[in-house]
Design a protein around this motif. Structure first.
Motif, short mmCIF file in Angstrom:
data_model
loop_
_atom_site.label_atom_id
_atom_site.label_comp_id
_atom_site.label_asym_id
_atom_site.label_seq_id
_atom_site.Cartn_x
_atom_site.Cartn_y
_atom_site.Cartn_z
N THR A 113 -5.66 5.26 -12.91
CA THR A 113 -6.64 6.18 -13.49
C THR A 113 -5.96 7.52 -13.79
O THR A 113 -5.21 8.04 -12.96
CB THR A 113 -7.80 6.41 -12.52
N ILE A 114 -6.26 8.06 -14.95
CA ILE A 114 -5.71 9.36 -15.34
C ILE A 114 -6.88 10.30 -15.60
O ILE A 114 -7.73 10.04 -16.46
CB ILE A 114 -4.83 9.23 -16.60
N ASN A 115 -6.93 11.34 -14.79
CA ASN A 115 -7.96 12.36 -14.97
C ASN A 115 -7.46 13.41 -15.96
O ASN A 115 -6.42 14.04 -15.73
CB ASN A 115 -8.29 13.03 -13.64
N VAL A 116 -8.18 13.61 -17.03
CA VAL A 116 -7.78 14.52 -18.10
C VAL A 116 -8.64 15.77 -18.02
O VAL A 116 -9.87 15.70 -18.03
CB VAL A 116 -7.93 13.85 -19.48
N MET A 117 -7.98 16.93 -17.92
CA MET A 117 -8.67 18.21 -17.78
C MET A 117 -8.32 19.14 -18.94
O MET A 117 -7.24 19.04 -19.51
CB MET A 117 -8.26 18.89 -16.46
N PRO A 118 -9.24 20.09 -19.27
CA PRO A 118 -8.89 21.10 -20.28
C PRO A 118 -7.71 21.92 -19.80
O PRO A 118 -7.47 22.04 -18.59
CB PRO A 118 -10.16 21.96 -20.37
N PRO A 119 -6.95 22.52 -20.71
CA PRO A 119 -5.78 23.30 -20.29
C PRO A 119 -6.19 24.51 -19.46
O PRO A 119 -7.30 25.04 -19.57
CB PRO A 119 -5.14 23.72 -21.62
N LEU A 120 -5.30 24.98 -18.65
CA LEU A 120 -5.54 26.11 -17.76
C LEU A 120 -5.76 27.39 -18.58
O LEU A 120 -5.02 27.69 -19.51
CB LEU A 120 -4.34 26.28 -16.83
N THR A 121 -6.78 28.14 -18.20
CA THR A 121 -7.09 29.42 -18.85
C THR A 121 -7.49 30.43 -17.79
O THR A 121 -8.22 30.09 -16.85
CB THR A 121 -8.24 29.27 -19.86
N VAL A 122 -7.01 31.67 -17.93
CA VAL A 122 -7.49 32.77 -17.09
C VAL A 122 -8.74 33.32 -17.76
O VAL A 122 -8.67 33.90 -18.84
CB VAL A 122 -6.43 33.86 -16.91
N THR A 123 -9.89 33.12 -17.14
CA THR A 123 -11.16 33.52 -17.76
C THR A 123 -11.52 34.98 -17.52
O THR A 123 -12.34 35.54 -18.24
CB THR A 123 -12.30 32.63 -17.26
N ASN A 137 -12.34 44.56 -3.75
CA ASN A 137 -12.34 43.11 -3.54
C ASN A 137 -12.88 42.44 -4.80
O ASN A 137 -14.08 42.41 -5.04
CB ASN A 137 -13.21 42.75 -2.32
N GLN A 138 -11.97 41.92 -5.61
CA GLN A 138 -12.34 41.23 -6.85
C GLN A 138 -11.43 40.04 -7.05
O GLN A 138 -10.28 40.04 -6.61
CB GLN A 138 -12.23 42.18 -8.05
N ALA A 139 -11.95 39.00 -7.72
CA ALA A 139 -11.19 37.79 -7.94
C ALA A 139 -10.88 37.61 -9.42
O ALA A 139 -11.74 37.87 -10.28
CB ALA A 139 -11.94 36.57 -7.42
N VAL A 140 -9.66 37.15 -9.71
CA VAL A 140 -9.28 36.73 -11.05
C VAL A 140 -9.62 35.25 -11.16
O VAL A 140 -9.10 34.43 -10.40
CB VAL A 140 -7.79 36.97 -11.32
N GLU A 141 -10.50 34.90 -12.08
CA GLU A 141 -11.01 33.54 -12.20
C GLU A 141 -10.24 32.76 -13.26
O GLU A 141 -9.74 33.33 -14.23
CB GLU A 141 -12.50 33.55 -12.55
N THR A 142 -10.15 31.43 -13.04
CA THR A 142 -9.53 30.54 -14.02
C THR A 142 -10.45 29.35 -14.29
O THR A 142 -11.39 29.09 -13.53
CB THR A 142 -8.17 30.00 -13.50
N SER A 143 -10.15 28.63 -15.34
CA SER A 143 -10.84 27.36 -15.62
C SER A 143 -9.81 26.37 -16.13
O SER A 143 -8.74 26.75 -16.62
CB SER A 143 -11.96 27.55 -16.65
N GLY A 144 -10.16 25.08 -16.05
CA GLY A 144 -9.23 24.05 -16.50
C GLY A 144 -8.10 23.86 -15.51
O GLY A 144 -8.12 24.34 -14.38
#
Length: 690
Positions: A113-123, A137-144
């Motif tokens: 099985t191959i899990n395919v995800m969107p490319p990494l992005t800093v949102t 206190n703040q977080a840098v968020e990412t997606s993908g």
């Protein structure tokens, strides 16, 4: 014969059977299974590829496998033992299954099985401001990203006191200095097909602590002071006036403390200042901090003190320095308690007032007025005459029509024993209500306390006239005239921006005038030279016949007047008699207090500070500034900003700071700063005093 045949048949059968048994071959062993490498589930990003290989035990025929794909993506470079899976370039994230089936035995197969995800992005594209000495206190968020994501600062640096962990959380307590730190965050994920990364440029503004301030010299602020302020909040214009006593030890409003506030949401008068929650401190450079608490909330201010006599300041410039949503610039002046009665306001006074009545978008919405009146000493106002410019409508004439006479008015006033009073102008059918604050028998500050829906929320002052009745001789000689307004389309994209004018105004004995100086329009500097003729009325009303942007003045004393220009920019300011010339570098010597006035636009930089001229050609100083940001709760607050310029003074008093603003010297103890910075469309005029 029959028996023999039977026996022969049996013999043949036996022989054939024996022969058949002897010729039979054992079949080959079938494949025992298919193995894939990698065998466990894989995780990759869009547009990535991963190689798979297959092996079959006992595949004596060497036929290998047949490959099949179920799901998004594609297969390429297929061989009996290997294949490359290619993830799609875009679409919805999901799974794909690659199956290898034995070509010799279709019952034998293996899948991965191959899990395919969107490319990494800093949102995260922006981060909120921090404050010196306050936990951040703040977080840098990412997606993908297909695997675990790790974040690092790849270039630039965080503000001192802050750090970022591998998850992207920025924590710590910034120590300063105030200002913006810029950096690049790199996010890396652990995809099965190889690490992928994404970059994002970020910055954090660190504001100065509103409470961190110099101390130990609180005695400079000692006595009772009146103040007024112009500014804006998120909804519109805000004006503020009031009084407090300072004990010289950091406490205020122990005896007197009151505010009047005029904002777009309403008018509040006689709001008490809470002494227990209010305080101030002053550092060795005459700069300080002040907290004023009322039932309406708590505000913090930065100030600079000047005009010091016997160790006590008579005047100061201040700015609001907090994240309450309101920013403004103001003046505070020491009051003379002996003038705290109605009877002490007695005689002829000239006055001026102005405001930008709404946040600027597509219209200028400026108001200014100048005038004169007689105070009876018993509470009545007579012989009033004023000229007003409301959004380019002069004296309600319907346009920019230069008025041959002003609008007559009468009125009343009263002063209580604490120095606060009221004043009313009745101009035709219109009644204008004001709160006033007595500085002395010769000076008062005032603000409008009518609802903004009916009248502009102006701030002004009145000065007792001397030297009247006035004539042409009352304006002969040079003055420094400075005004602030708004240009209609001088900013980028024909937007509204600040327009400042300052120069030397000279009237000859024959009544002709020249006005030579500089204009800072949206921060760009240019020179001008206007000439025309003037006439002077006995009450000090000075009118101009012809010329560009003709001025309209009301004299306080010879060559000193409240000023307004008859122009759509609604320019308002003052003219000061220039003394001490011809000037040299030595004409600017010692420490001066300065600060912004006439808040024409919500985007101006509010500033207060101290400048020290060496009398030779070098000036150093320190200032505090406050500027609105993208959100009202995160203004750009900068404290303790130092500057150094070299300067050169012309004989007419024009002082040039190398790579800095222009200054006109009024006298060896007074100047006016004309900000000129092409990068700042919302420049301001700043009076300077020793």
């Amino acid at each position: 014969m029959k028996v023999s045949s039977v026996c022969l048949l049996l013999v043949l059968v036996a022989l054939l059977g024996g022969c058949s048994t002897a010729m039979k071959l054992d079949p080959p062993n079938p494949p025992t299974g298919v193995t894939l490498t990698p065998s466990s589930a894989q995780a990759i990003d869009f547009r990535q590829s991963i190689s798979l290989s297959a092996s079959i035990a006992n595949d004596t025929s060497n036929k290998g496998v047949a490959w099949a794909l179920n799901g998004a993506g594609s297969l390429s470079e297929e061989t009996p033992t290997s294949v490359i899976y290619n993830a799609p370039a875009s679409g919805n994230a999901g799974t794909a299954t690659v199956t290898a089936t034995s070509a010799a035995d279709s019952t034998k197969s293996a899948s991965v099985t191959i899990n395919v995800m969107p490319p990494l992005t800093v949102t995260t594209t922006s981060l909120p401001a921090g404050t010196q000495g306050t936990v951040y206190n703040q977080a840098v968020e990412t997606s993908g990203g297909a695997g675990a994501v790790t974040l690092t600062v790849s270039s630039g640096s965080l503000s001192t006191g802050l750090s970022m962990d591998s998850s992207g959380r920025i924590t710590g307590t910034p120590t300063g200095p105030s200002g913006t730190s810029s950096f690049t965050v790199k996010a890396t994920d652990s995809s099965s097909a190889g690490a992928q990364s994404a970059l994002q440029n970020l910055s954090i503004m660190i504001n100065a602590s509103a409470t961190s301030c110099g101390s130990g010299h609180e005695s400079f602020l000692n006595g009772q002071y009146a103040f007024s302020m112009q500014g804006f909040d998120t909804n519109g214009a805000v004006t503020l006036g009031g009084m407090f006593d300072a004990d010289g030890a950091g406490h205020i409003a122990r005896a007197v403390g009151v505010e009047d506030v005029n904002s777009s949401i309403g008018v509040q008068t006689n709001v008490s200042i809470n002494s227990a929650s209010s305080s101030y401190s002053v550092g060795g450079d005459n700069r300080g901090c002040m907290t004023i608490a009322t039932s309406a909330g708590t505000s913090m201010y930065r100030f600079a003190l000047g005009v010091i006599s016997s160790g006590v300041a008579s005047k100061g410039r201040f700015i609001e320095f907090d994240n309450t949503g309101t920013l403004g610039s103001g003046v505070l002046e020491k009051q003379d308690p002996s003038a705290f009665s109605t009877s002490q306001l007695n005689g002829a006074y000239a006055f001026g007032a102005d405001t930008t009545s709404t946040r600027i978008t597509s219209a200028r919405n400026r108001f200014a007025m100048v005038g004169a009146f007689a105070a009876s000493g018993s509470g009545s106002i007579s012989n009033g005459e004023l000229d007003a410019n409301e959004n380019g409508d002069i004296n309600k004439s319907g346009g920019l029509n230069y008025p041959m006479s002003g609008l007559p008015f009468t009125g009343s006033y009263s002063v209580s024993s604490n120095g606060r009073g009221t004043m009313i102008f009745m101009v035709g059918s219109q009644t204008v209500n004001m709160s006033l604050y007595v500085i002395s028998a010769s000076k008062m500050l005032f603000i409008s306390v009518d609802l903004q829906s009916s009248d502009p929320p102006f701030v002004g002052s009145a000065l007792k006239q001397s030297g009247g009745p006035f004539s042409i001789s009352s304006v002969s000689g040079p003055s420094v005239l400075y005004v602030s307004g708004l240009c209609g389309s001088c900013g980028p994209g024909s937007t509204i921006a600040s327009d400042l004018i300052a120069g030397i105004f000279t009237v000859s004995n024959s009544g002709s005038y020249s006005f030579n100086g500089d204009e800072s329009k949206a921060g760009a500097i240019s020179s001008f030279n206007y000439t025309a003729a003037v006439s002077v009325a006995p009450n000090g009303r000075v009118t101009a016949l012809g010329g560009g942007r003709p001025p309209l003045l009301y004299l306080v004393s010879p060559s000193r007047a409240f000023a307004m220009l008859v122009d759509g920019g609604v320019y308002a300011g003052f003219a000061e008699n220039q003394t001490g010339g011809p000037f040299t570098n030595h004409s600017a010597t010692g420490a001066y207090v300065f600060g912004s006035i006439t808040v024409t636009h919500q985007n101006i930089t509010h500033e207060s500070g101290i400048a020290d001229f060496d009398g030779v050609g070098s000036v150093t100083g320190t200032s505090d500034t406050a500027l609105v940001s993208s959100t009202s709760s995160n203004p750009i607050l900068k404290s303790d900003q130092t500057f150094t310029y070299t300067y050169l003074v012309s004989p007419n008093g024009r002082l040039t700071l190398m790579n800095g603003p222009l200054i006109y010297i009024i006298s060896p103890t007074k100047q006016v700063v004309l900000n000129a910075d092409p990068s700042d469309m919302y420049a301001r005029i700043e009076p300077v005093e020793q």
